[in-house]
Design a protein around this motif. Structure first.
Motif, PDB file in Angstrom:
ATOM      1  N   HIS A 148     -14.549   1.041  -3.427  1.00  0.00           N
ATOM      2  CA  HIS A 148     -13.445   0.084  -3.253  1.00  0.00           C
ATOM      3  C   HIS A 148     -12.139   0.859  -3.388  1.00  0.00           C
ATOM      4  O   HIS A 148     -11.912   1.503  -4.413  1.00  0.00           O
ATOM      5  CB  HIS A 148     -13.519  -1.004  -4.329  1.00  0.00           C
ATOM      6  N   PHE A 149     -11.288   0.766  -2.370  1.00  0.00           N
ATOM      7  CA  PHE A 149     -10.078   1.604  -2.324  1.00  0.00           C
ATOM      8  C   PHE A 149      -8.821   0.870  -2.789  1.00  0.00           C
ATOM      9  O   PHE A 149      -8.581  -0.270  -2.418  1.00  0.00           O
ATOM     10  CB  PHE A 149      -9.890   2.130  -0.903  1.00  0.00           C
ATOM     11  N   TYR A 150      -8.024   1.589  -3.555  1.00  0.00           N
ATOM     12  CA  TYR A 150      -6.761   1.064  -4.100  1.00  0.00           C
ATOM     13  C   TYR A 150      -5.595   1.879  -3.527  1.00  0.00           C
ATOM     14  O   TYR A 150      -5.802   2.959  -2.967  1.00  0.00           O
ATOM     15  CB  TYR A 150      -6.813   1.139  -5.636  1.00  0.00           C
ATOM     16  N   SER A 177      -4.168  -4.964   3.202  1.00  0.00           N
ATOM     17  CA  SER A 177      -4.473  -3.559   3.416  1.00  0.00           C
ATOM     18  C   SER A 177      -4.863  -3.313   4.851  1.00  0.00           C
ATOM     19  O   SER A 177      -5.062  -4.220   5.638  1.00  0.00           O
ATOM     20  CB  SER A 177      -5.628  -3.170   2.524  1.00  0.00           C
ATOM     21  N   SER A 178      -4.959  -2.057   5.180  1.00  0.00           N
ATOM     22  CA  SER A 178      -5.409  -1.679   6.512  1.00  0.00           C
ATOM     23  C   SER A 178      -6.166  -0.374   6.382  1.00  0.00           C
ATOM     24  O   SER A 178      -6.104   0.299   5.377  1.00  0.00           O
ATOM     25  CB  SER A 178      -4.228  -1.530   7.450  1.00  0.00           C
ATOM     26  N   THR A 179      -6.863  -0.045   7.442  1.00  0.00           N
ATOM     27  CA  THR A 179      -7.707   1.130   7.397  1.00  0.00           C
ATOM     28  C   THR A 179      -7.428   2.027   8.589  1.00  0.00           C
ATOM     29  O   THR A 179      -7.277   1.548   9.703  1.00  0.00           O
ATOM     30  CB  THR A 179      -9.189   0.714   7.453  1.00  0.00           C
ATOM     31  N   THR A 180      -7.355   3.297   8.345  1.00  0.00           N
ATOM     32  CA  THR A 180      -7.248   4.221   9.456  1.00  0.00           C
ATOM     33  C   THR A 180      -8.548   4.996   9.541  1.00  0.00           C
ATOM     34  O   THR A 180      -9.007   5.565   8.559  1.00  0.00           O
ATOM     35  CB  THR A 180      -6.078   5.189   9.279  1.00  0.00           C
ATOM     36  N   GLY A 181      -9.136   4.989  10.701  1.00  0.00           N
ATOM     37  CA  GLY A 181     -10.410   5.670  10.881  1.00  0.00           C
ATOM     38  C   GLY A 181     -10.268   7.175  10.753  1.00  0.00           C
ATOM     39  O   GLY A 181     -11.017   7.836  10.061  1.00  0.00           O
ATOM     40  N   THR A 182      -9.275   7.727  11.415  1.00  0.00           N
ATOM     41  CA  THR A 182      -9.047   9.162  11.301  1.00  0.00           C
ATOM     42  C   THR A 182      -7.590   9.369  10.923  1.00  0.00           C
ATOM     43  O   THR A 182      -6.792   8.451  10.958  1.00  0.00           O
ATOM     44  CB  THR A 182      -9.311   9.888  12.628  1.00  0.00           C
ATOM     45  N   SER A 220      -5.190   8.264  13.865  1.00  0.00           N
ATOM     46  CA  SER A 220      -5.250   6.992  14.587  1.00  0.00           C
ATOM     47  C   SER A 220      -4.251   5.981  14.024  1.00  0.00           C
ATOM     48  O   SER A 220      -3.767   6.118  12.914  1.00  0.00           O
ATOM     49  CB  SER A 220      -6.662   6.415  14.499  1.00  0.00           C
ATOM     50  N   THR A 221      -3.949   4.987  14.808  1.00  0.00           N
ATOM     51  CA  THR A 221      -3.066   3.939  14.319  1.00  0.00           C
ATOM     52  C   THR A 221      -3.867   3.009  13.412  1.00  0.00           C
ATOM     53  O   THR A 221      -5.065   2.854  13.579  1.00  0.00           O
ATOM     54  CB  THR A 221      -2.493   3.109  15.481  1.00  0.00           C
ATOM     55  N   SER A 222      -3.199   2.400  12.485  1.00  0.00           N
ATOM     56  CA  SER A 222      -3.916   1.558  11.540  1.00  0.00           C
ATOM     57  C   SER A 222      -4.201   0.188  12.153  1.00  0.00           C
ATOM     58  O   SER A 222      -3.485  -0.277  13.032  1.00  0.00           O
ATOM     59  CB  SER A 222      -3.117   1.391  10.258  1.00  0.00           C
ATOM     60  N   SER A 223      -5.258  -0.422  11.701  1.00  0.00           N
ATOM     61  CA  SER A 223      -5.605  -1.750  12.188  1.00  0.00           C
ATOM     62  C   SER A 223      -6.073  -2.588  11.020  1.00  0.00           C
ATOM     63  O   SER A 223      -6.705  -2.094  10.109  1.00  0.00           O
ATOM     64  CB  SER A 223      -6.714  -1.659  13.229  1.00  0.00           C
ATOM     65  N   THR A 255      -2.041  -1.126   0.893  1.00  0.00           N
ATOM     66  CA  THR A 255      -0.658  -1.372   0.491  1.00  0.00           C
ATOM     67  C   THR A 255      -0.576  -2.035  -0.879  1.00  0.00           C
ATOM     68  O   THR A 255       0.324  -1.744  -1.658  1.00  0.00           O
ATOM     69  CB  THR A 255       0.065  -2.226   1.552  1.00  0.00           C
ATOM     70  N   SER A 256      -1.527  -2.945  -1.167  1.00  0.00           N
ATOM     71  CA  SER A 256      -1.535  -3.563  -2.499  1.00  0.00           C
ATOM     72  C   SER A 256      -2.922  -4.111  -2.779  1.00  0.00           C
ATOM     73  O   SER A 256      -3.710  -4.327  -1.860  1.00  0.00           O
ATOM     74  CB  SER A 256      -0.508  -4.695  -2.576  1.00  0.00           C
ATOM     75  N   GLY A 257      -3.223  -4.311  -4.029  1.00  0.00           N
ATOM     76  CA  GLY A 257      -4.543  -4.839  -4.396  1.00  0.00           C
ATOM     77  C   GLY A 257      -5.640  -3.867  -4.010  1.00  0.00           C
ATOM     78  O   GLY A 257      -5.457  -2.650  -4.101  1.00  0.00           O
ATOM     79  N   VAL A 258      -6.744  -4.428  -3.566  1.00  0.00           N
ATOM     80  CA  VAL A 258      -7.870  -3.580  -3.162  1.00  0.00           C
ATOM     81  C   VAL A 258      -8.070  -3.746  -1.659  1.00  0.00           C
ATOM     82  O   VAL A 258      -7.884  -4.830  -1.101  1.00  0.00           O
ATOM     83  CB  VAL A 258      -9.146  -3.937  -3.978  1.00  0.00           C
TER      84      VAL A 258
END
Ligand code: NAG
Ligand code: NAG
Ligand code: NAG
Ligand code: NAG
Ligand code: CU
Length: 236
Positions: free
Chosen positions: A72-74, A188-193, A196-199, A106-109
């Motif tokens: 779980h990422f913070y 939050s958002s995730t970048t694959g690499t 890449s742009t975040s989604s 950006t915030s939380g988990v």
């Protein structure tokens, strides 16, 4: 006498509902425990990544074959990558090593977790591949040997002497998905690499179900509370 006994029973009702709401058998509980079970019976071990410190928490776990280790990422940016014990902060390059990719929160988990299935009980060494983090001790181990010198403390000591953390080039070896265990709230958002742009994740999460159930429980609680108060005030 009768009315005061009735009042006690009525006022105890919300408590009974509250206890029901905390049913320990519930598999969707958002308790802080680091281990839970999926509906299919797999044990899920939660490891928090960067929750208030440059560390994995817990950073030393024991997991059985077929267990799932869920990261779980913070905030702000972290990742999890596999290395050998001998080469801290550098990806294991035998083709099967795992890497979550850089996870921006950006915030939380983060709504997305990285889920790893344990295939054997050999020690698995991992680190955060964000520049500088592994050197500062952001590393962990699954199934460390109970004897010998290959300890997490030794890995972290060696990591402090590494000149630069290396990130793997491919995201692989695990599943990026909504949490199976615990709650995932927060934006939050995730970048694959790294480039890449975040989604923003659009997957429907189990935690949404938890929140809905929680809301229904609180409505029940509020309702019975209101009934108790209403009857109570009629009797006064
Ligand atoms: C790669 O290394 C890991 C950890 O040492 C090991 O479990 C895995 O079997 C290795 N894969 C190959 C193809 O050698
Ligand atoms: C990590 O886990 C192993 C195996 O359970 C244990 O022997 C060790 O003391 C733990 N702690 C550290 C810091 O390595
Ligand atoms: C780190 O850099 C120093 C100085 O350039 C060098 O002596 C040392 O071997 C390097 N360490 C590693 C693990 O590459
Ligand atoms: C277990 O095997 C799967 C399928 O080959 C692989 O994707 C996964 O990374 C492996 N787990 C670990 C901890 O290496
Ligand atoms: Cu990190």
């Amino acid at each position: 006498m009768f009315y005061s006994a009735l009042a006690i029973v009525l006022s105890a009702l919300p408590l009974a509902f509250a206890q029901y709401g905390n049913d320990p058998a519930s598999t969707t509980s958002s308790s802080p425990a680091s281990v839970s079970t999926t509906s299919s019976g797999a044990t899920v071990h939660v490891i928090k990544v960067g929750d208030g410190a440059l560390a994995f928490s817990p950073n030393n776990i024991t997991a059985a074959v077929n267990d799932i280790v869920e990261f779980h990422f913070y905030p702000a940016k972290h990742s999890v990558a596999q290395s050998t014990f001998a080469d801290p902060c550098v990806p294991l390059t035998n083709g099967t090593s795992f890497f979550s990719g850089s996870m921006s929160t950006t915030s939380g988990v983060n709504v997305n977790t990285f889920q790893l299935t344990i295939n054997n009980t050999a020690p698995i060494w991992f680190y955060c591949a964000y520049p500088g983090h592994c050197e500062q001790g952001m590393a962990g181990v699954i199934n460390q040997a109970t004897t010998g010198t290959k300890t997490l403390d030794a890995y972290i000591a060696a990591a402090a002497n590494v000149n630069s953390t290396v990130a793997p080039s491919n995201v692989q070896g695990g599943v990026i998905a909504a949490a199976l265990a615990g709650s995932s709230t927060g934006t939050s958002s995730t970048t694959g690499t790294s480039t890449s742009t975040s989604s923003t994740s659009t997957s429907t999460s189990k935690s949404a179900g938890v929140e809905t159930k929680g809301a229904i429980r609180w409505m029940l609680l509020g309702f019975t509370g209101a009934v108790a108060v209403g009857v109570g005030s009629l009797m006064v």
